[in-house]
Design a protein around this motif. Structure first.
Motif, PDB file in Angstrom:
ATOM      1  N   GLY B  44       0.791  -1.228   0.000  1.00 28.40           N
ATOM      2  CA  GLY B  44       0.000   0.000   0.000  1.00 28.40           C
ATOM      3  C   GLY B  44       0.823   1.277   0.000  1.00 28.40           C
ATOM      4  N   ASN B  45       2.140   1.164  -0.092  1.00 31.68           N
ATOM      5  CA  ASN B  45       2.981   2.355  -0.260  1.00 31.68           C
ATOM      6  C   ASN B  45       2.854   2.785  -1.719  1.00 31.68           C
ATOM      7  OD1 ASN B  45       5.015   4.204  -0.676  1.00 31.68           O
ATOM      8  ND2 ASN B  45       6.658   2.929   0.202  1.00 31.68           N
ATOM      9  N   PRO B  46       2.356   4.019  -1.975  1.00 28.10           N
ATOM     10  CA  PRO B  46       2.089   4.405  -3.366  1.00 28.10           C
ATOM     11  C   PRO B  46       3.348   4.484  -4.219  1.00 28.10           C
ATOM     12  CG  PRO B  46       1.860   6.289  -1.904  1.00 28.10           C
ATOM     13  CD  PRO B  46       2.011   5.081  -1.032  1.00 28.10           C
ATOM     14  N   ALA B  47       4.523   4.567  -3.559  1.00 27.56           N
ATOM     15  CA  ALA B  47       5.782   4.639  -4.305  1.00 27.56           C
ATOM     16  C   ALA B  47       6.358   3.248  -4.577  1.00 27.56           C
ATOM     17  CB  ALA B  47       6.786   5.477  -3.531  1.00 27.56           C
ATOM     18  N   CYS B  48       5.640   2.211  -4.194  1.00 26.31           N
ATOM     19  CA  CYS B  48       6.179   0.853  -4.272  1.00 26.31           C
ATOM     20  C   CYS B  48       5.221  -0.037  -5.055  1.00 26.31           C
ATOM     21  CB  CYS B  48       6.349   0.308  -2.847  1.00 26.31           C
ATOM     22  SG  CYS B  48       6.900  -1.401  -2.779  1.00 26.31           S
TER      23      CYS B  48
END
Lengths: 395, 149
Positions: B44-48
């Motif tokens: 849920g990390n938008p950068a991942c």
């Protein structure tokens, strides 16, 4: 970008009436249409805010209200965003108007609620955090409100008396509001004698669940001009933002916050970001406000909102309250309607009820609770699972 | 009730029930973000864009971020433990290594009067409810004796 105009507002009084939610929605819609002087058959778009506690008609609220008012072939949408559903339904209608697809839209939200704590729908749903938090933790909605209240006491020295003073203020504000469910004057001592539910919050400081309905007729600026609407209330912003990762404040119905280990930059906390987005769209700031309607799910939470919407710095809300700034007659009255304290929550109608109140205030039609010279108002609200909502109106 | 009850977690895979119980989260093998409850399929990390996770035992100790109690019996699906309702406390606890806050009930017998923000606590398991042959356990936070706040 051209503004969308509020041509009419209407409500069905809040209470525990025990009737079908459709009835409240239709009463509110007809009141809003009458207020606007617009024939229902001229509505081109019906935007419903859903209720999840009244079976299938509640999941397709837009169509349910359209059918109840009489089929006209109007386009329809139904939105669910928990407590923010009304703002989402308004945003859908506004987008239709701004896209040039229609000139006249009707936005309606209504609910019939059971007694007691808001509980999850029945059935075994171990994949649903909203079900699991009751099963594994016995964590009710007031649990989360109380965590924030206790944190406020620890960080800023807030007291139970401060919270009771918020409740007493809102009781006074709501006394003359014909749509409010609770119109009773409470002294601070009365409130402090109310039974403790979730320490440090007492029964009368926690938002009840109510039946009620609210509706708006929104129109394009061109249409308003053609109709000769004089100095109408206009919508300057609608914010429906979600949180930014990592969300580090525990939010209902979650078991935990996000972890911040992989992110070094800090992000704007969610509640701050909700109105920040609205201010940015409107090109206005907290210093421009005449009044605010904020989501006082608990007495203590209203103090948090003073800070989240930028009325003061963190830790200064109690001073604002004690100085009378947020009371009608003060610098920036908050919840002149009486707020959730006097209404209780009719989930899909509540964000619309906030807009109704701002509209009456900006038109100078709020009677005994009128904020003198109101020109700019803001609403702030938050729905379960990451739904922010804020609306800015001006006149 | 003379039969010896089996002990089982009230939910599978969320925590261990050994002598030193721990919450079971998972860690994204791409960005290192820790999830509780466990994330599956995607990070849920938008950068991942990670989609693989390794199980992670979370820190057993943390500090109280805030706390409250439930003086009225919660509605179903909460299962009351006794016929006469007994209030319990809850705490949201900050875990330093994971940089996250986890909500849980507080150990039986501990009231809000025994709690303060910043106080060190550790994870235990206690019965949540009991059926004919099984005692279902849940994780709880317990103040660490003698630890300064």
């Amino acid at each position: 970008m051209s503004d969308v105009v509020i041509a009419g507002v209407g409500m069905h009084p809040w209470g525990k009436w025990g009737r079908n939610f459709v009835e409240y929605g239709v009463v509110a819609a007809r009141a809003a249409l009458e207020d606007a002087g617009i024939d229902y058959r001229d509505v081109q778009f019906v935007s419903g805010a859903d209720t999840v506690r009244n079976g299938y008609p509640g999941y397709v609220a837009g169509a349910t209200f359209a059918q109840a008012l009489g089929w006209t072939g109007a386009r329809v949408a139904s939105s669910y965003a928990a407590c923010a559903s009304g703002a989402t339904a308004l945003e859908v209608a506004r987008a239709e108007i701004l896209a040039g697809r229609c000139d006249v839209a009707l936005v309606v939200g209504a609910d019939t609620t059971p007694k007691g704590f808001l509980a999850p729908n029945a059935g075994e749903r171990p994949d649903d955090p909203d079900w699991l938090r009751f099963r594994l933790l016995g964590a009710t909605n007031p649990t989360y409100f109380a965590l924030y209240a206790r944190r406020r006491m620890a960080l800023y020295g807030a007291t139970e008396r401060d919270f009771a003073e918020v409740r007493a203020k809102n009781a006074r504000h709501g006394l003359e509001n014909p749509n409010a469910r609770y119109r009773k004057d409470f002294s601070v001592d009365d409130i402090l004698a109310s039974p403790m539910v979730a320490d440090p919050l007492r029964l009368v400081e926690i938002c009840a669940t109510s039946d009620g309905g609210a509706a708006l007729v929104v129109v394009s600026a061109d249409y308003a001009k053609r109709k000769g609407l004089d100095a109408p209330v206009t919508i300057k912003a609608v914010s429906t933002v979600t949180p930014a990762f990592p969300q580090t404040v525990i939010e209902m119905p979650n078991f935990a916050t996000d972890s911040g280990v992989a992110v070094s930059d800090s992000v704007t906390p969610f509640k701050d970001s909700i109105t920040a987005a609205a201010y940015e769209e409107a090109g206005l700031g907290p210093e421009d406000l005449s009044l605010a309607e904020v989501y006082d799910l608990s007495s203590a939470l209203e103090l948090d909102w003073y800070e989240h919407i930028g009325l003061c710095k963190a830790g200064e809300a109690e001073r604002l309250l004690h100085d009378g700034d947020t009371t009608i007659g003060g610098r920036i009255p908050v919840n002149p309607s009486g707020g959730l304290a006097c209404f209780g929550e009719a989930v899909p109608a509540q964000a619309l009820a906030q807009v109704c109140e701002l509209t009456w205030q900006l038109r100078g039609q709020a009677g005994a609770r009128q904020v003198d010279g109101a020109r700019v108002g803001i609403t702030a609200n938050q729905g379960l699972f990451g739904h922010g909502s804020s609306v800015i109106l001006t006149r | 009730m003379s039969a010896i009850l089996k002990r089982a977690p009230a939910i599978e895979g969320w925590f261990t029930i050994d002598d030193e119980p721990a919450l079971l989260g998972n860690r994204c093998t791409t960005c290192g973000t820790v999830w509780f409850p466990k994330s599956s399929f995607f990070c849920g990390n938008p950068a991942c864009d990670g989609s693989e996770f390794e199980e992670a035992r979370l820190s057993r100790r943390g500090k109280v971020w805030s706390f409250t109690d439930a003086q009225y019996q919660p509605p179903p699906p909460y299962i009351p433990r006794s016929e006469t309702y007994e209030p319990f406390a809850l705490a949201a606890v900050e875990l330093a290594d994971e940089q996250m806050v986890v909500l849980g009930q507080v150990a039986e017998g501990v009231t809000v009067n025994d709690l303060e923000v910043g106080q060190p606590v550790e994870l235990i398991v206690e019965p949540l409810y009991t059926t004919d042959d099984t005692e279902y356990l849940v994780y709880k936070w317990k103040p660490i004796d003698g630890a300064p706040a």
